[in-house]
Design a protein around this motif. Structure first.
Motif, mmCIF file in Angstrom:
data_model
loop_
_atom_site.group_PDB
_atom_site.id
_atom_site.type_symbol
_atom_site.label_atom_id
_atom_site.label_comp_id
_atom_site.label_asym_id
_atom_site.label_seq_id
_atom_site.Cartn_x
_atom_site.Cartn_y
_atom_site.Cartn_z
ATOM 1 N N ASN A 1 -34.788 34.758 -46.909
ATOM 2 C CA ASN A 1 -34.105 33.484 -47.088
ATOM 3 C C ASN A 1 -32.828 33.509 -46.234
ATOM 4 O O ASN A 1 -32.508 34.512 -45.590
ATOM 5 N N TYR A 2 -32.098 32.396 -46.229
ATOM 6 C CA TYR A 2 -30.940 32.248 -45.338
ATOM 7 C C TYR A 2 -29.827 33.245 -45.632
ATOM 8 O O TYR A 2 -29.134 33.701 -44.743
ATOM 9 N N LYS A 3 -29.667 33.606 -46.903
ATOM 10 C CA LYS A 3 -28.619 34.586 -47.238
ATOM 11 C C LYS A 3 -29.061 36.010 -46.954
ATOM 12 O O LYS A 3 -28.243 36.921 -46.882
ATOM 13 N N GLY A 4 -30.359 36.219 -46.854
ATOM 14 C CA GLY A 4 -30.863 37.558 -46.586
ATOM 15 C C GLY A 4 -31.001 38.422 -47.827
ATOM 16 O O GLY A 4 -31.199 39.628 -47.734
ATOM 17 N N PHE B 1 -40.114 29.752 -46.420
ATOM 18 C CA PHE B 1 -38.961 29.417 -47.279
ATOM 19 C C PHE B 1 -38.321 28.110 -46.823
ATOM 20 O O PHE B 1 -38.335 27.803 -45.622
ATOM 21 N N ASN B 2 -37.665 27.417 -47.770
ATOM 22 C CA ASN B 2 -36.668 26.443 -47.336
ATOM 23 C C ASN B 2 -35.404 27.223 -46.986
ATOM 24 O O ASN B 2 -35.346 28.438 -47.149
ATOM 25 N N LYS B 3 -34.385 26.533 -46.463
ATOM 26 C CA LYS B 3 -33.244 27.258 -45.919
ATOM 27 C C LYS B 3 -32.542 28.124 -46.960
ATOM 28 O O LYS B 3 -32.235 29.292 -46.711
ATOM 29 N N SER B 4 -32.294 27.580 -48.136
ATOM 30 C CA SER B 4 -31.540 28.340 -49.140
ATOM 31 C C SER B 4 -32.396 29.425 -49.795
ATOM 32 O O SER B 4 -31.881 30.359 -50.386
ATOM 33 N N GLY B 5 -33.719 29.263 -49.699
ATOM 34 C CA GLY B 5 -34.605 30.216 -50.363
ATOM 35 C C GLY B 5 -34.893 29.836 -51.802
ATOM 36 O O GLY B 5 -35.516 30.597 -52.538
ATOM 37 N N SER B 6 -34.472 28.640 -52.223
ATOM 38 C CA SER B 6 -34.716 28.211 -53.607
ATOM 39 C C SER B 6 -36.171 27.778 -53.819
ATOM 40 O O SER B 6 -36.672 27.769 -54.936
ATOM 41 N N ARG B 7 -36.846 27.417 -52.729
ATOM 42 C CA ARG B 7 -38.248 27.007 -52.772
ATOM 43 C C ARG B 7 -39.011 27.730 -51.674
ATOM 44 O O ARG B 7 -38.452 28.055 -50.633
ATOM 45 N N CYS C 1 -51.635 23.173 -50.134
ATOM 46 C CA CYS C 1 -50.343 23.838 -49.943
ATOM 47 C C CYS C 1 -49.630 23.746 -51.288
ATOM 48 O O CYS C 1 -49.622 22.690 -51.918
ATOM 49 N N LYS C 2 -49.075 24.860 -51.739
ATOM 50 C CA LYS C 2 -48.365 24.843 -53.027
ATOM 51 C C LYS C 2 -46.871 25.054 -52.816
ATOM 52 O O LYS C 2 -46.469 25.808 -51.927
ATOM 53 N N VAL C 3 -46.084 24.376 -53.646
ATOM 54 C CA VAL C 3 -44.622 24.495 -53.608
ATOM 55 C C VAL C 3 -44.186 25.293 -54.835
ATOM 56 O O VAL C 3 -44.605 24.995 -55.956
#
Length: 415
Positions: free
Chosen positions: A396-399, A100-106, A116-118
């Motif tokens: 993700n960062y929020k869990g 994950f990225n930090k926010s979990g949006s990607r 590698c896929k995004v």
């Protein structure tokens, strides 16, 4: 020094100070790792003011308000049930990793298909494919907390640095003489580290696109590496049964952590950089003083190899995952086992805490991922549906979002 603003950091609890010194914008953080819903806020803020000149009488009320918000967050009841949101048939060949990225949006997936896929987490849409490697893309990471860059490490012996937004390849890092099997960014996003079967790790300068330093000294492949939060130290775990602590600036080896009688499977710093935890095929987990390299404790109890270990964000608990099909939770201070995680029908290859530290997620060869209460070890939820072993799982960062990656060649998003 002039304070510009105060920001909240929920995980781990803390307050970020943005200030100006000599015309330069700077930041530093006040870690509140021991904060609990019962902490006396007024006494804590007085304590903070004594040690932090930027916190003056004029902003005392704001600090009190921020600490109370952190307390509220810690006191919130956790009863989130996860539901399957999307199944992604990601690649034409098996997956190797998800992140994950930090926010979990990607999130990103690596594969034996050399790409590698995004992906967009909210829609489950594939945003782009990062192509260019000539062999398996094995290790992948975002430069969190920023998330604007992606690093991919391949069996083709190279590491590539990409733009998350455009998919453009900024640099191809060449120099390893064997497969790259692990990689990590430092928190400052100035360096990416790669670990290889060639027994070395290398640090690469992201701006310049060149090698900064080679870490040599292990006698077998490096399969784990981890920067500390301040970015001045890195650890490497090897099949030679040792973990080395290195100075990032000079590449000098500071300590060799000797004691395990089997290959290292996992190694990590605690958030405050005071402890290192290591897991090994010798069925034990060891704790070390990160400053001195001294052995602090051996955590026992598993009857088979330990495949993964991790700290919670506050560094107060340690979780271990084993080929014996169970997990353990230990108190980092007392070194006692406080909970056993039992219920999987196969080995647990991955274990992680949610950001808040009250839930644990495990991935197993029994085709399920499971959610556990970190305090009691009670199973809260079984995430079912994959039809082959799950080798990767993450919050993700929020869990509030989970991703699972399986040998069935799918990723599942749970929310």
């Amino acid at each position: 020094m002039r304070l510009k603003r105060l920001l909240l950091r929920y995980y781990p609890p803390g307050i970020i100070l943005e200030y100006v010194q000599g015309g330069e914008p700077k930041t530093r953080s006040i870690d509140l790792l021991d904060l609990s819903p019962d902490t006396d806020v007024m006494a804590l803020v007085e304590e903070i003011r004594k040690g932090e000149p930027l916190i003056t009488a004029s902003c005392k009320e704001q600090v009190i308000h921020l600490v109370r918000r952190l307390q509220e967050k810690l006191g919130e009841k956790e009863d989130h049930k996860f539901y399957l949101f999307k199944v992604l048939r990601a690649h034409i060949l098996p997956l190797t990793n998800v992140a994950f990225n930090k926010s979990g949006s990607r999130f990103i997936t690596g594969s034996y298909d050399r790409t590698c896929k995004v992906w967009d987490t909210a829609s489950g849409e594939e945003l782009r494919t990062l192509e260019g490697h000539r062999n398996v893309v094995y290790a992948i990471a975002f430069n969190n907390p920023y998330g604007d860059k992606i690093a991919t490490g391949s069996f083709d012996k190279t590491c590539k640095l990409w733009s998350t937004e455009t998919g453009k390849c900024y640099h191809t890092f060449r120099g390893h003489t064997a497969e790259i099997v692990c990689l990590s960014f430092n928190l400052q996003s100035t360096l990416v580290a790669t670990g290889s079967m060639d027994t070395t790790a290398k640090l690469w300068d992201i701006e310049k696109g060149e090698e900064a330093v080679t870490l040599s000294g292990h006698s077998a492949e490096i399969i784990a590496l981890s920067f500390n939060t301040t970015g001045d130290r890195i650890i490497t775990g090897s099949f030679d049964h040792t973990v080395a602590v290195w100075d990032v600036g000079t590449g000098r080896r500071l300590h060799t952590l000797i004691g395990h009688r089997g290959e290292i499977s996992s190694a990590q710093f605690s958030w405050d950089c005071s402890l290192i935890v290591t897991g090994s095929m010798d069925k034990t987990c060891m704790l070390w003083n990160a400053m001195t390299g001294r052995h602090v404790a051996t955590l026992t109890g598993h009857s088979d190899e330990i495949l993964d270990v991790c700290f919670d964000y506050a560094g107060q608990r340690i979780a271990t995952a084993s080929a014996d099909g169970s997990g353990r939770v230990y108190n980092a201070e007392t070194k006692m086992c406080i909970a056993k995680i039992e219920g999987h029908q196969g080995e647990i290859s991955k274990i992680c805490f949610n950001p808040k530290g009250n839930r644990i997620l495990t991935a197993s060869s029994d085709k399920t991922a499971r959610l556990w209460d970190a305090a009691t070890g009670q199973c809260i939820q079984i995430l079912e549906g994959h039809n082959d072993e799950i080798f990767s799982c993450a919050f993700n960062y929020k869990g509030n979002i989970i991703i699972t990656g399986s040998k069935d060649n799918t990723c599942r998003i749970w929310r």
